[in-house]
Design a protein around this motif. Structure first.
Motif, PDB file in Angstrom:
ATOM      1  N   THR A 117      15.187  -3.092  -3.628  1.00  0.00           N
ATOM      2  CA  THR A 117      14.674  -1.773  -4.027  1.00  0.00           C
ATOM      3  C   THR A 117      13.234  -1.866  -4.512  1.00  0.00           C
ATOM      4  O   THR A 117      12.403  -0.999  -4.212  1.00  0.00           O
ATOM      5  N   VAL A 118      12.927  -2.931  -5.275  1.00  0.00           N
ATOM      6  CA  VAL A 118      11.546  -3.120  -5.725  1.00  0.00           C
ATOM      7  C   VAL A 118      10.620  -3.292  -4.527  1.00  0.00           C
ATOM      8  O   VAL A 118       9.531  -2.698  -4.461  1.00  0.00           O
ATOM      9  N   ILE A 119      11.054  -4.092  -3.545  1.00  0.00           N
ATOM     10  CA  ILE A 119      10.240  -4.281  -2.340  1.00  0.00           C
ATOM     11  C   ILE A 119      10.078  -2.964  -1.590  1.00  0.00           C
ATOM     12  O   ILE A 119       8.983  -2.629  -1.107  1.00  0.00           O
ATOM     13  N   MET A 120      11.165  -2.190  -1.504  1.00  0.00           N
ATOM     14  CA  MET A 120      11.105  -0.910  -0.806  1.00  0.00           C
ATOM     15  C   MET A 120      10.192   0.075  -1.529  1.00  0.00           C
ATOM     16  O   MET A 120       9.490   0.871  -0.897  1.00  0.00           O
ATOM     17  N   LEU A 121      10.188   0.023  -2.858  1.00  0.00           N
ATOM     18  CA  LEU A 121       9.325   0.943  -3.608  1.00  0.00           C
ATOM     19  C   LEU A 121       7.850   0.614  -3.382  1.00  0.00           C
ATOM     20  O   LEU A 121       7.013   1.504  -3.195  1.00  0.00           O
ATOM     21  N   VAL A 122       7.523  -0.684  -3.413  1.00  0.00           N
ATOM     22  CA  VAL A 122       6.133  -1.077  -3.211  1.00  0.00           C
ATOM     23  C   VAL A 122       5.688  -0.752  -1.792  1.00  0.00           C
ATOM     24  O   VAL A 122       4.630  -0.154  -1.560  1.00  0.00           O
ATOM     25  N   ALA A 123       6.512  -1.143  -0.818  1.00  0.00           N
ATOM     26  CA  ALA A 123       6.120  -0.922   0.569  1.00  0.00           C
ATOM     27  C   ALA A 123       6.380   0.502   1.019  1.00  0.00           C
ATOM     28  O   ALA A 123       5.707   1.008   1.913  1.00  0.00           O
ATOM     29  N   GLY A 124       7.373   1.149   0.387  1.00  0.00           N
ATOM     30  CA  GLY A 124       7.770   2.473   0.842  1.00  0.00           C
ATOM     31  C   GLY A 124       6.995   3.602   0.210  1.00  0.00           C
ATOM     32  O   GLY A 124       6.637   4.571   0.892  1.00  0.00           O
ATOM     33  N   VAL A 125       6.720   3.521  -1.076  1.00  0.00           N
ATOM     34  CA  VAL A 125       6.001   4.603  -1.742  1.00  0.00           C
ATOM     35  C   VAL A 125       4.525   4.598  -1.346  1.00  0.00           C
ATOM     36  O   VAL A 125       3.934   5.637  -1.022  1.00  0.00           O
ATOM     37  N   LEU A 126       3.908   3.414  -1.333  1.00  0.00           N
ATOM     38  CA  LEU A 126       2.482   3.338  -0.988  1.00  0.00           C
ATOM     39  C   LEU A 126       2.243   3.521   0.513  1.00  0.00           C
ATOM     40  O   LEU A 126       1.205   4.064   0.909  1.00  0.00           O
ATOM     41  N   PHE A 127       3.202   3.080   1.300  1.00  0.00           N
ATOM     42  CA  PHE A 127       3.032   3.149   2.753  1.00  0.00           C
ATOM     43  C   PHE A 127       4.249   3.824   3.393  1.00  0.00           C
ATOM     44  O   PHE A 127       4.844   3.303   4.336  1.00  0.00           O
ATOM     45  N   LEU A 128       4.605   4.970   2.823  1.00  0.00           N
ATOM     46  CA  LEU A 128       5.812   5.669   3.255  1.00  0.00           C
ATOM     47  C   LEU A 128       5.809   6.032   4.740  1.00  0.00           C
ATOM     48  O   LEU A 128       6.819   5.840   5.423  1.00  0.00           O
ATOM     49  N   PRO A 129       4.717   6.568   5.313  1.00  0.00           N
ATOM     50  CA  PRO A 129       4.754   6.919   6.741  1.00  0.00           C
ATOM     51  C   PRO A 129       5.085   5.729   7.642  1.00  0.00           C
ATOM     52  O   PRO A 129       5.855   5.852   8.600  1.00  0.00           O
ATOM     53  N   GLY A 130       4.528   4.579   7.318  1.00  0.00           N
ATOM     54  CA  GLY A 130       4.803   3.404   8.126  1.00  0.00           C
ATOM     55  C   GLY A 130       6.248   2.955   8.020  1.00  0.00           C
ATOM     56  O   GLY A 130       6.880   2.569   9.013  1.00  0.00           O
TER      57      GLY A 130
END
Length: 550
Positions: A117-130
């Protein structure tokens, strides 16, 4: 404790110890299911004749659970959930270690999901479209990979490959410059970096789960660690409720109330494969004297005392292990009953003393539960459960002694398989007539994506089950009989079930004849009938004794 709280069966706060008792092959095999991977649909192959589990299909296949996740969640919810229905006893295994391993496996996966979840938050929130683009691509790939039309699936995969090549070209020759150019490039690259980190987390957890899986099936393994079941202070109500639920499970396992489900036999003991009845008229031995008054309980008590000596033999050649001799109260339920209810008046799930004698002496005809005296052998490390039940009834001048045989076979072979490494066989480049096999990662890329997509939703399991589906356990539920095979496919197990009947039947008749003679009954007809049954019981063929032809 409040007035409405359930009775606490335990002496106090204790640390649950997996492996303290009942660690048989059947227990460890079922406990290993909590650590398994693979598709959850495999559990459907393990359905028995007594119970059938189901799998609710996912709305989004990316969120579907694997076998271990679905099994652990379903067992915890059914066994420890609030307002749960009564459980069927699991003869031949100890259900508490199985549930503890489900809790331990869920705890390991929860720790993994926190990191994901931490990895998803960093990669997902900042780079959500990707992230959404990559998840969409993987979801399309999973959908097309499961398509029934192979041509459509191949065409879709080619289309995805073309889109991927187009994305690479687009990223190299972006029409944007400055911040947005850098962001758009990072948007496609950051999820890949997050995927690499997520793969490391998933790989380490998978190795831990597989080590525990292998250890259980090898006869040892690491014990289940569930610190959340040990209250550290009086304010930890959740831990106290979990501890009481585990203690309640153990107490319910030792209940002497079982349920007869028609042709399915006694739930937890298996179908009735044989029945032998001795029924004759009660005639005084001396025509000038009446029979001394006695009751069914007197005959049952004498049979009980004699059965406890079954392990004794005039020859030192092994023979019977020490059997478990128990008084059972059998309640009838429908063949397709979705639940059971234990009779009122049970004290700690047990019916004892005067109430037990009343059922034995009076409830012999018409509605109500019936009394049976059972002798049970748990063999093959819990894989085979042989139960012989004896009941004594007196109607008018006829005394009937009935012995019935029940057998529950080993747990399904699905639970006995150890993990196998992922390998790939390829042809050598130069020596093309030879092949070589190389080991692959335990967790493939599509599994990492699935776990990473599920991780943020694990904090609320109902939402995850809504989108990803779940395992629906059979009812009435018991860990042992839900995934048990019949013993007749195993030659030695079948032999053990058939061989146990003759000596038990003879001991029952011997004890009953002694009680009848002591009370002035003419035993000549009873003895002759017992001799006939002694020969008939040696028929080496199990039958469907609960199936009546109209």
């Amino acid at each position: 404790m409040a007035a409405g709280d359930p009775f606490d069966f335990s002496p106090g706060a204790q640390i649950p110890l997996s492996g303290s008792s009942g660690q048989t092959a059947a227990t460890q095999a079922l406990a290993s299911a909590a650590y398994r991977d693979g598709p959850v649909d495999k559990l459907l192959d393990a359905n028995s004749d007594w119970a059938t589990s189901e799998v609710k299909p996912p709305r989004i296949s990316l969120f579907e659970p694997n076998l271990g996740e679905a099994f652990s969640r379903a067992v915890q919810l059914r066994v420890l959930g609030g307002g749960r229905k009564p459980l069927i006893q699991s003869f031949g295994l100890d259900p508490q270690p199985v549930v503890e391993h489900c809790l331990a496996a869920s705890r390991i996966r929860k720790q993994r999901d926190i990191r994901l979840t931490v990895i998803m938050l960093v990669a997902g929130v900042l780079f959500l479209p990707g992230v959404l683009l990559w998840l969409g691509a993987f979801q399309l790939r999973r959908s097309f990979a499961g398509a029934q039309n192979k041509k459509a699936g191949a065409l879709a995969m080619a289309l995805l490959a073309a889109l991927g090549i187009g994305a690479v070209i687009f990223m190299i020759k972006l029409p944007f410059h400055g911040f947005w150019g850098i962001y758009l490039r990072a948007m496609l690259i950051a999820p890949l970096i997050g995927g690499f980190l997520a793969h490391r987390v998933c790989e380490n957890t998978a190795k831990d789960l597989r080590d525990r899986w292998t250890g259980l099936l090898s006869g040892g393994g690491i014990g289940a660690k569930i610190p959340e079941a040990v209250p550290k202070n009086p304010g930890e109500t959740a831990a106290e409720r979990l501890r009481q639920s585990l203690e309640r499970l153990s107490a319910e396992q030792h209940s002497n109330v079982v349920f007869y489900a028609g042709p399915k036999g006694i739930l937890g003991m298996g179908t009735r494969w044989g029945s032998w009845q001795l029924a004759e008229e009660l005639v005084p031995a001396d025509p000038e004297k009446e029979i001394n008054p006695f009751r069914s309980w007197d005959v049952i008590r004498a049979i009980h005392d004699q059965l406890r000596l079954l392990e004794r033999s005039p020859l030192h050649t092994g023979g019977f292990p020490t059997p478990a001799v128990e008084h059972w109260v059998v309640s009838p339920v429908g063949e397709g009953a979705g639940a059971v209810s234990r009779p009122e008046g049970t004290d700690g799930f047990q019916i004892r003393g005067a109430e037990l004698q009343k059922i034995c002496n009076e409830q012999q005809f018409g509605a109500g539960s019936r009394h049976y005296l059972g002798v049970q052998f748990v063999l093959w490390d819990g894989q085979l459960v042989i139960t012989l039940l004896i009941t004594v009834t007196v109607l008018h001048k006829t005394l009937r002694i009935e012995v019935t045989g029940h057998a529950l076979g080993p747990v399904h072979g699905l639970f006995m398989g150890k993990p196998s490494p992922r390998t790939k066989t390829v042809t050598k480049t130069v020596k093309f007539w030879e092949t070589r096999t190389r080991n692959l990662s335990i967790v493939p890329a599509k599994e990492v994506v699935r776990l990473a997509a599920r991780a943020p939703l694990t904090w609320y399991p109902p939402l995850l089950e809504f989108w990803g589906g779940k395992l629906v356990l059979p009812e009435p539920f018991g860990l042992r009989h839900a995934w048990a095979d019949k013993p007749w496919r195993h030659r030695f197990m079948a032999d053990d079930a058939l061989r146990a009947t003759t000596p038990v039947l003879r001991v029952v008749h011997e004890a009953a004849l002694r009680v009848l003679a002591e009370n002035g009954v003419n035993t000549e007809r009873f003895a002759g009938r017992a001799m006939n049954l002694s020969g008939a019981v040696q028929d080496p063929q199990p039958r469907a004794a609960d199936v009546y032809n109209a």
